[in-house]
Design a protein around this motif. Structure first.
Motif, PDB file in Angstrom:
ATOM      1  N   MET A  16      26.843  19.451  52.108  1.00  0.00           N
ATOM      2  CA  MET A  16      26.505  19.748  50.722  1.00  0.00           C
ATOM      3  C   MET A  16      27.692  20.466  50.062  1.00  0.00           C
ATOM      4  N   PRO A  17      28.091  20.087  48.860  1.00  0.00           N
ATOM      5  CA  PRO A  17      29.192  20.773  48.178  1.00  0.00           C
ATOM      6  C   PRO A  17      28.877  22.247  47.947  1.00  0.00           C
ATOM      7  N   VAL A  18      29.906  23.072  48.047  1.00  0.00           N
ATOM      8  CA  VAL A  18      29.797  24.489  47.722  1.00  0.00           C
ATOM      9  C   VAL A  18      30.284  24.661  46.283  1.00  0.00           C
ATOM     10  N   HIS A  19      29.426  25.214  45.447  1.00  0.00           N
ATOM     11  CA  HIS A  19      29.727  25.337  44.015  1.00  0.00           C
ATOM     12  C   HIS A  19      29.794  26.815  43.661  1.00  0.00           C
ATOM     13  N   ILE A  20      31.001  27.296  43.366  1.00  0.00           N
ATOM     14  CA  ILE A  20      31.219  28.700  43.028  1.00  0.00           C
ATOM     15  C   ILE A  20      31.241  28.847  41.518  1.00  0.00           C
ATOM     16  N   LEU A  21      30.383  29.698  41.006  1.00  0.00           N
ATOM     17  CA  LEU A  21      30.386  30.036  39.590  1.00  0.00           C
ATOM     18  C   LEU A  21      31.099  31.379  39.441  1.00  0.00           C
ATOM     19  N   TYR A  22      32.231  31.362  38.786  1.00  0.00           N
ATOM     20  CA  TYR A  22      33.065  32.560  38.645  1.00  0.00           C
ATOM     21  C   TYR A  22      32.995  33.015  37.190  1.00  0.00           C
ATOM     22  N   VAL A  23      32.397  34.180  36.967  1.00  0.00           N
ATOM     23  CA  VAL A  23      32.238  34.718  35.607  1.00  0.00           C
ATOM     24  C   VAL A  23      33.144  35.935  35.476  1.00  0.00           C
ATOM     25  N   HIS A  24      34.100  35.861  34.579  1.00  0.00           N
ATOM     26  CA  HIS A  24      35.056  36.953  34.431  1.00  0.00           C
ATOM     27  C   HIS A  24      34.402  38.176  33.779  1.00  0.00           C
ATOM     28  N   GLY A  25      35.110  39.279  33.812  1.00  0.00           N
ATOM     29  CA  GLY A  25      34.609  40.516  33.240  1.00  0.00           C
ATOM     30  C   GLY A  25      35.405  40.956  32.036  1.00  0.00           C
ATOM     31  N   MET A  26      35.365  42.265  31.759  1.00  0.00           N
ATOM     32  CA  MET A  26      36.101  42.810  30.627  1.00  0.00           C
ATOM     33  C   MET A  26      37.604  42.705  30.857  1.00  0.00           C
ATOM     34  N   LEU A  27      38.355  42.880  29.785  1.00  0.00           N
ATOM     35  CA  LEU A  27      39.824  42.853  29.776  1.00  0.00           C
ATOM     36  C   LEU A  27      40.413  41.446  29.761  1.00  0.00           C
ATOM     37  N   ALA A  28      39.591  40.397  29.705  1.00  0.00           N
ATOM     38  CA  ALA A  28      40.125  39.038  29.754  1.00  0.00           C
ATOM     39  C   ALA A  28      40.943  38.727  28.505  1.00  0.00           C
ATOM     40  N   GLU A  29      42.046  38.017  28.701  1.00  0.00           N
ATOM     41  CA  GLU A  29      42.937  37.654  27.597  1.00  0.00           C
ATOM     42  C   GLU A  29      43.142  36.149  27.497  1.00  0.00           C
ATOM     43  N   GLY A  30      42.561  35.397  28.417  1.00  0.00           N
ATOM     44  CA  GLY A  30      42.729  33.961  28.409  1.00  0.00           C
ATOM     45  C   GLY A  30      42.102  33.346  29.639  1.00  0.00           C
ATOM     46  N   ALA A  31      42.258  32.039  29.771  1.00  0.00           N
ATOM     47  CA  ALA A  31      41.695  31.330  30.917  1.00  0.00           C
ATOM     48  C   ALA A  31      42.493  31.650  32.177  1.00  0.00           C
ATOM     49  N   GLY A  32      41.902  31.300  33.323  1.00  0.00           N
ATOM     50  CA  GLY A  32      42.593  31.460  34.592  1.00  0.00           C
ATOM     51  C   GLY A  32      42.240  32.711  35.360  1.00  0.00           C
ATOM     52  N   PRO A  73      33.803  21.082  53.308  1.00  0.00           N
ATOM     53  CA  PRO A  73      32.988  20.374  52.311  1.00  0.00           C
ATOM     54  C   PRO A  73      33.698  20.382  50.961  1.00  0.00           C
ATOM     55  N   GLU A  74      33.205  19.583  50.054  1.00  0.00           N
ATOM     56  CA  GLU A  74      33.720  19.652  48.688  1.00  0.00           C
ATOM     57  C   GLU A  74      33.442  21.048  48.129  1.00  0.00           C
ATOM     58  N   VAL A  75      34.437  21.635  47.468  1.00  0.00           N
ATOM     59  CA  VAL A  75      34.282  22.946  46.840  1.00  0.00           C
ATOM     60  C   VAL A  75      34.598  22.794  45.355  1.00  0.00           C
ATOM     61  N   ILE A  76      33.691  23.294  44.537  1.00  0.00           N
ATOM     62  CA  ILE A  76      33.869  23.264  43.083  1.00  0.00           C
ATOM     63  C   ILE A  76      33.854  24.699  42.585  1.00  0.00           C
ATOM     64  N   VAL A  77      34.811  25.043  41.766  1.00  0.00           N
ATOM     65  CA  VAL A  77      34.839  26.362  41.144  1.00  0.00           C
ATOM     66  C   VAL A  77      34.720  26.160  39.636  1.00  0.00           C
ATOM     67  N   ASP A  78      33.656  26.685  39.065  1.00  0.00           N
ATOM     68  CA  ASP A  78      33.484  26.685  37.610  1.00  0.00           C
ATOM     69  C   ASP A  78      33.797  28.085  37.096  1.00  0.00           C
ATOM     70  N   GLU A  79      34.898  28.196  36.375  1.00  0.00           N
ATOM     71  CA  GLU A  79      35.295  29.473  35.777  1.00  0.00           C
ATOM     72  C   GLU A  79      34.709  29.542  34.372  1.00  0.00           C
ATOM     73  N   VAL A  80      33.786  30.477  34.151  1.00  0.00           N
ATOM     74  CA  VAL A  80      33.094  30.600  32.871  1.00  0.00           C
ATOM     75  C   VAL A  80      33.878  31.568  31.978  1.00  0.00           C
ATOM     76  N   ASN A  81      34.372  31.070  30.852  1.00  0.00           N
ATOM     77  CA  ASN A  81      35.202  31.848  29.935  1.00  0.00           C
ATOM     78  C   ASN A  81      34.413  32.199  28.681  1.00  0.00           C
ATOM     79  N   TRP A  82      33.931  33.461  28.639  1.00  0.00           N
ATOM     80  CA  TRP A  82      33.196  33.923  27.460  1.00  0.00           C
ATOM     81  C   TRP A  82      34.045  34.776  26.528  1.00  0.00           C
ATOM     82  N   TRP A  83      35.285  35.081  26.914  1.00  0.00           N
ATOM     83  CA  TRP A  83      36.120  36.011  26.166  1.00  0.00           C
ATOM     84  C   TRP A  83      36.362  35.632  24.704  1.00  0.00           C
TER      85      TRP A  83
END
Length: 374
Positions: free
Chosen positions: A1-17, A88-98
């Motif tokens: 089964m693919p491993v799906h990581i949801l990465y939600v950034h915190g304060m101080l963000a200035e852009g993607a990545g 396994p397949e690994v997916i990282v979704d970086e959520v950018n709310w900044w």
């Protein structure tokens, strides 16, 4: 089964990545995962939060125009690691709310600060959609303030010379650009931050062709990202569906204990969900507790886990209290240089977890790494 990581950034963000440091560390720890030894190029997915909120104003002036709302929409960057060599397949979704908080910080704090504590030239440029060399930046950057406004602010410096250098640096980074995110998140903008998480998590349930998927979800939430994510759990269907299928949450430098003080007495309001009542202002800490006590999907382990990493030198991190159901583990690490245990770099202490090899040892191997305490 693919491993799906949801990465939600915190304060101080200035852009993607924001997740790239973590992914780079992951590639070093699991070299077979990353052909070429570095994260793959991401694909971007813009999130649709509807029409611009005309009801949100500051001193009677709308915060967004239709143009700036569309240009500065939050988004997801998806990194895909194909299954190979036993991985396994690994997916990282970086959520950018900044992008949602940029116009408020730029107009309300950074411009007036040029006359009070002193200008933050780097971030003033970002607010005008410019890099440090004055070159235009593409969306989701937007000229939330103009170059003329910056020039006018710089033309009238503080009559008494502004703040002492270190004090001005601390105020600019920790207060104006950091803690302000948390203040915004407990106000009416929370509606749109929750919608961002909901849309992003609903997107995580789909493959690139828009078909439903069956993945093993893991949440990594940095700083304020954990509070925002659990805020969405109450009455946003996409967030709830994915989180209820998630058995493991990693928190880097969380602010639950502090921000919970803005939601005292609110859990009962949210319990009216069964009748369809909105859970506006409900408690993310209560959401975390109820998530831990819920049985979850059949494929998830019987005991859910929260592993919270905190550097004691970080002014913006707190312990996560124990609660029935889930296993809560508070892990203490040190992320940056400190001078004789008298002073440490506050930014490195707050943001350095993803690059800390000992933290990755715990996350990947479950090891009790040297230098970490629980």
């Amino acid at each position: 089964m693919p491993v799906h990581i949801l990465y939600v950034h915190g304060m101080l963000a200035e852009g993607a990545g924001d997740s790239v440091v973590f992914q780079t560390s992951l590639c070093k720890h699991l070299p077979g995962l990353c052909p070429g030894g570095k994260p793959p190029a991401p694909t971007a997915h813009r999130l649709d939060l509807g029409a611009s909120p005309a009801n949100l104003t500051y001193l009677g002036q709308p915060i967004w125009t239709a143009e700036s709302w569309a240009a500065g929409a939050p988004f997801v960057e998806r990194y895909r690691y194909p299954a190979h060599a036993g991985f396994p397949e690994v997916i990282v979704d970086e959520v950018n709310w900044w992008p949602l908080v940029f116009p408020l910080k730029c107009r309300v704090l950074l411009l007036p600060e040029a006359e009070l504590a002193g200008p933050d030239r780097h971030r003033l440029n970002l607010c005008a959609a410019l890099d440090d060399k004055g070159r235009p930046l593409p969306p989701p950057y937007h000229a939330w303030i103009s170059q003329a406004e910056i020039a006018a602010a710089l033309a009238k410096p503080s009559p008494i010379g502004g703040a002492a250098w270190l004090n001005g640096l601390v105020k600019a980074s920790l207060m104006d650009w950091g803690l302000s995110d948390a203040v915004i998140a407990v106000g009416p903008v929370q509606t749109y931050l929750r919608s961002t998480i909901d849309e992003a998590f609903a997107y995580a349930e789909l493959d690139d062709a828009g078909q439903a998927t069956d993945h093993d979800y893991v949440l990594i939430a940095a700083s304020l990202g954990g509070f925002i994510t659990l805020d969405a759990w109450w009455n946003d269907a996409g967030a709830r569906r994915v989180l209820d299928k998630t058995a493991l949450i990693y928190l880097f430098a969380n602010q639950f204990a502090l921000l919970e003080l803005a939601r005292l007495g609110q859990p009962a309001q949210a319990l009216a969900l069964a009748g369809g009542t909105s859970a506006e202002g409900a408690s993310p800490m209560e959401a975390l507790r109820q998530w831990g006590a819920a049985p979850g999907a059949a494929a998830t382990p019987a005991v859910r886990q929260v592993i919270a990493f905190s550097d004691p030198s970080d002014a913006l991190t707190f312990r996560v209290p124990a609660f029935p159901g889930a296993k809560v583990v508070n892990v203490y690490d040190r992320n940056g240089f400190d001078f004789l245990r008298l002073v440490a770099d506050p930014i490195a202490a707050h943001t350095g977890h993803a690059a800390n090899n000992a933290v990755l040892d715990v996350m990947i191997d479950g090891a009790k790494a040297k230098g970490l305490k629980r």
